[in-house]
Design an enzyme around this catalytic site. Sequence first.
Site: not given
Length: 522
Positions: A186, A192, A246-247, A332, A363, A491
């Site tokens: 954005k 990253e 964002g999510r 979040e 399993h 951050k």
Amino acid sequence: MDQTRIAELFAADAQRAREMSCEDVGFYLDYSKQRVSVETLELLRNLARQQQLETWRERLFNGEHVNNTENRAALHMALRAPRAADFRDAGRRVGPEVHAVLDRMAEFCERVRSGQWRGATGKRITDVVNIGIGGSDLGPRLVCEALAASIDGPRPHFVANVDGADLHAILARLRPETTMFVVVSKTFTTQETLVNALHARAWIVSSLDIEAVSKHFVAVSTNQEAVEAFGIDADHMFSFWDWVGGRYSLWSAVGLSIMLALGPQRFTGLLRGAHAMDTHFRRAPLQQNLPVLLGLLAIWNHNFLGCATQVLAPYAQRLSLFVSWAQQLEMESNGKSVTREGRRVDYATTPALWGNVGTNAQHAYFQMLHQGPAVHPVDFILPVYAEHPYKDMHKKLVANCLAQASALMRGKSAQEVRAELVARGLEGEALEAAVPHRVFPGNRPSNMLLMPRVDPFHLGALLALYEHRTFVMSVIWGINAFDQWGVEFGKQLANRILDPKSDLPLDPSTDELMHKLQLRMR
């Protein structure tokens, strides 16, 4: 209810399985294996009314600034609404802008998919690399994985981690002249994402030239100046808005890699499914509302019955990334310890979400679910129809899913175990020694969510269902589901470590670790 056994509730009510179910948008929710009575459910609805859930739901849909710490709306529902829908932010209709971006996306994707848009050497784009992190990665990655069998455009790849091994592994499989990068940030400052994008640009430039950047990079961002400084033409930038978290953003231009891989029509199907769930959430009464029921039952298990975690078990290999997506969505959003007003809570907020696809999970950790001392509620998600030709395998998958939910609820008593072992010929000390290891406590709650199939429409509806479930829980807890200040502090510290001139203090342990790493990295 903490002393009540679910099996006894079934014995007392022959209609329980039918009565404790809900169906809409193609989904069927059976919550009869929860440790709840009719009275429990009414009390939970009263709790929802006390916390003004219906009022907050309208505030959400009306574009009020429910994200109070950032003074923003949370209008992700507008991203998947029809053109005629009347979603507003600060009184201004947002639909025309949303559909203008969708139209631009569709036109661009058709150019790439048809071969009209080509790379710097004139070759078709065969691979698209989405560079983003968090919501700019998990949603598009999940959708492309879930609908992989329908991909008929450029092959999608995803890079998120600042660990260079992630990018290196992807680039090693690709050719610069046929690869396009979609940089999703954005602000176009996410550390990253920008580090990965800069190395990807260097890879393109080293094989082609600097002029090739404009043919091999597009951006999803709101920062035109930074995008252009990177070398991406403003005409190749797709915007979204500050009311898109964002999510909650895969429905926006953040989903560009989805549209490139699957085409505009399937992307539209995804939006239609999410919109159908939005409509259900807004209109259905509390007692027949899928997100409300899932949210209230999760509150019941976590805050009242003391279950510290929530397990998600999708019995569909195509939903292998669903848990990762849901973890960010829920933890979040609701991993907060203060209310909207800033008062510290004196109750638990989000449980830890975890899980994996069935039958793999059986399993791995299902042993703990069945016989461990702690109780972990499970949401089983089961597609009714298989999207592959192996019908016998799908029958076994369905049988395993239903059996696990039944076993968690029923359990097996020492008396039942003893009778089974005696029938096998075991007796005496050997019999008594074996019994405790084979007892299942049972009374472990679960939901069973049936969905018709993993197609664009129902996948969109599933994701919207869990988005709204998350919102329901935030309202009950009185917290803001749409900010994430906890992410920002880490951050800041990372930037401090990278910049020794910064005056932000570090702790002695981190100082010593930096010293040791510097010695070893020489």
